[in-house]
Write an enzyme that holds these catalytic residues in place. Structure first.
Site, PDB file in Angstrom:
ATOM      1  N   ASP A 150      -4.404  23.464  35.234  1.00 10.15           N
ATOM      2  CA  ASP A 150      -3.433  24.550  35.113  1.00 10.15           C
ATOM      3  C   ASP A 150      -3.589  25.218  33.748  1.00 10.15           C
ATOM      4  O   ASP A 150      -4.187  24.645  32.847  1.00 10.15           O
ATOM      5  CB  ASP A 150      -2.014  23.981  35.206  1.00 10.15           C
ATOM      6  CG  ASP A 150      -1.575  23.811  36.639  1.00 10.15           C
ATOM      7  OD1 ASP A 150      -2.219  24.385  37.531  1.00 10.15           O
ATOM      8  OD2 ASP A 150      -0.585  23.095  36.864  1.00 10.15           O
ATOM      9  N   LYS A 178      -2.216  30.047  37.084  1.00  5.65           N
ATOM     10  CA  LYS A 178      -1.880  31.316  37.730  1.00  5.65           C
ATOM     11  C   LYS A 178      -1.675  32.422  36.709  1.00  5.65           C
ATOM     12  O   LYS A 178      -1.444  33.548  37.051  1.00  5.65           O
ATOM     13  CB  LYS A 178      -0.653  31.129  38.619  1.00  5.65           C
ATOM     14  CG  LYS A 178      -0.919  30.074  39.697  1.00  5.65           C
ATOM     15  CD  LYS A 178       0.027  30.203  40.851  1.00  5.65           C
ATOM     16  CE  LYS A 178      -0.182  29.078  41.845  1.00  5.65           C
ATOM     17  NZ  LYS A 178       0.268  27.777  41.313  1.00  5.65           N
ATOM     18  N   MET A 193      11.157  26.659  32.832  1.00  3.36           N
ATOM     19  CA  MET A 193      10.920  28.030  33.310  1.00  3.36           C
ATOM     20  C   MET A 193      12.217  28.852  33.285  1.00  3.36           C
ATOM     21  O   MET A 193      12.676  29.326  34.326  1.00  3.36           O
ATOM     22  CB  MET A 193      10.317  28.009  34.716  1.00  3.36           C
ATOM     23  CG  MET A 193       8.939  27.388  34.762  1.00  3.36           C
ATOM     24  SD  MET A 193       8.247  27.287  36.410  1.00  3.36           S
ATOM     25  CE  MET A 193       9.025  25.819  37.039  1.00  3.36           C
TER      26      MET A 193
HETATM   27  C1  LIG Z   1       5.336  24.972  35.900  1.00  2.00           C
HETATM   28  S1  LIG Z   1       6.388  24.055  34.828  1.00  2.00           S
HETATM   29  C2  LIG Z   1       5.420  22.616  34.664  1.00  2.00           C
HETATM   30  C3  LIG Z   1       6.204  21.455  34.131  1.00  2.00           C
HETATM   31  C4  LIG Z   1       5.344  20.230  33.917  1.00  2.00           C
HETATM   32  N1  LIG Z   1       4.879  19.685  35.182  1.00  2.00           N
HETATM   33  C5  LIG Z   1       6.070  19.145  33.128  1.00  2.00           C
HETATM   34  O1  LIG Z   1       6.341  18.075  33.678  1.00  2.00           O
HETATM   35  O2  LIG Z   1       6.337  19.393  31.935  1.00  2.00           O
HETATM   36  C6  LIG Z   1       6.084  24.890  33.314  1.00  2.00           C
HETATM   37  C7  LIG Z   1       7.308  24.864  32.411  1.00  2.00           C
HETATM   38  O3  LIG Z   1       7.350  23.650  31.663  1.00  2.00           O
HETATM   39  C8  LIG Z   1       7.902  23.909  30.384  1.00  2.00           C
HETATM   40  N2  LIG Z   1       6.882  23.612  29.379  1.00  2.00           N
HETATM   41  C9  LIG Z   1       5.685  23.065  29.599  1.00  2.00           C
HETATM   42  N3  LIG Z   1       5.032  22.890  28.436  1.00  2.00           N
HETATM   43  C10 LIG Z   1       5.854  23.339  27.461  1.00  2.00           C
HETATM   44  C11 LIG Z   1       5.749  23.435  26.053  1.00  2.00           C
HETATM   45  N4  LIG Z   1       4.657  23.025  25.395  1.00  2.00           N
HETATM   46  N5  LIG Z   1       6.790  23.959  25.366  1.00  2.00           N
HETATM   47  C12 LIG Z   1       7.898  24.373  26.001  1.00  2.00           C
HETATM   48  N6  LIG Z   1       8.043  24.316  27.337  1.00  2.00           N
HETATM   49  C13 LIG Z   1       7.039  23.802  28.051  1.00  2.00           C
HETATM   50  C14 LIG Z   1       8.276  25.379  30.347  1.00  2.00           C
HETATM   51  O4  LIG Z   1       9.624  25.496  30.761  1.00  2.00           O
HETATM   52  C15 LIG Z   1       7.318  25.954  31.360  1.00  2.00           C
HETATM   53  O5  LIG Z   1       7.787  27.189  31.859  1.00  2.00           O
END
Ligand SMILES: C[S@@+](CC[C@H](N)C(=O)[O-])C[C@H]1O[C@@H](n2cnc3c(N)ncnc32)[C@H](O)[C@@H]1O
Length: 242
Positions: A40, A62, A177
């Site tokens: 991803d 995406k 998100m």
């Molecule tokens: C599609 S979701 C995936 C979540 C992922 N599977 C997890 O367990 O962290 C993506 C969201 O995770 C959060 N996210 C992931 N990495 C982040 C980071 N380094 N800093 C802040 N938010 C993060 C944000 O809210 C982002 O929009």
């Protein structure tokens, strides 16, 4: 001793927040031994650097600037490479089972009779809390932890009615998100019953050198200076910043 990635298998692997030191040993071993890696866009370059030099790395984010790949396109790639007897790591940021459309990927693998394994990772909620040095629960004021998203299948911020009464007292709420309309989100959450003065921290690009922390309250989130995506929100009295 961990087994190598096996031909014809798909591994749904959590890449954690980005620092390779935070991968599980299993994830690191599979990365080193897989033939094909489908990451991803939030998966860090440092994690991808662990892949074998001969691995075929096909980004399937995406938002990765490539022509947009559909979820069905990702399923097709997993199946195509596994059916060609290659070992495939489907690499997802954080934990693969949290807001990552894993259910659809599992369904496509089961339908095609492809053997698969799921390897957990450190989800953003836990990585962010560690980075902020704050607990997510507290025996005096937060006995529940809720992982939510403001994003639904149509890609819109959900409106008040669907969240009304969703959040119990004495809870920490983590919103993945959150979108960019923080005024609407703040209003919706307050309308759902969360007190306006509840502590709220918005963390952008957590655990990276560009991490940006915005500590505020739920009502003031509406006008807060929140950094760029990805952003995660932590809301509740358990959140303690220095
Ligand atoms: C599609 S979701 C995936 C979540 C992922 N599977 C997890 O367990 O962290 C993506 C969201 O995770 C959060 N996210 C992931 N990495 C982040 C980071 N380094 N800093 C802040 N938010 C993060 C944000 O809210 C982002 O929009």
């Amino acid at each position: 001793m961990s087994t190598d990635a096996e031909p014809g298998f798909v591994y749904l692997v959590g890449a954690g927040p980005g620092d390779p030191d935070l991968l599980t040993l299993r994830a690191a071993h599979l990365l080193r031994t897989a033939d094909v890696i489908l990451p991803d866009d939030l998966v860090s370059d440092e994690v991808l650097a662990l892949a074998s030099p001969t691995a075929d790395i096909i980004p399937v984010g995406k938002r990765c600037g490539q022509p947009r790949i559909t979820q069905a396109g990702i399923h097709a790639l997993m199946l195509e490479h596994a059916q060609a007897d290659r070992s495939v790591v489907r690499l997802k940021s954080g934990d693969p089972l949290v807001f990552g459309r894993a259910g659809e990927e599992i369904e496509s693998l089961r339908a095609a009779n492809i053997p698969f394994e799921i390897v957990p990772g450190i989800s953003a909620a836990f990585a962010v809390a560690a980075s902020l040095q704050t607990p997510l629960t507290d025996r005096t004021n937060a006995s529940k932890l809720i992982l939510a998203t403001a994003h639904h299948a149509a890609g819109k911020v959900e409106l008040t009615p669907s969240w009304s009464g969703s959040f119990p007292d004495a809870a920490t709420l983590v919103i993945y998100m959150p979108g960019r309309d923080f005024a609407a989100l703040s209003a919706d959450l307050i309308a759902s019953g969360i007190p306006p003065g509840t502590p709220c921290v918005a963390v952008s690009k957590a655990t990276t050198p560009d991490e940006h922390i915005c500590a505020t309250t739920l009502v003031n989130l509406a006008s807060a200076e929140v950094g760029p995506a990805p952003v995660i929100l932590l809301i509740g009295h358990a959140i303690q910043l220095p």
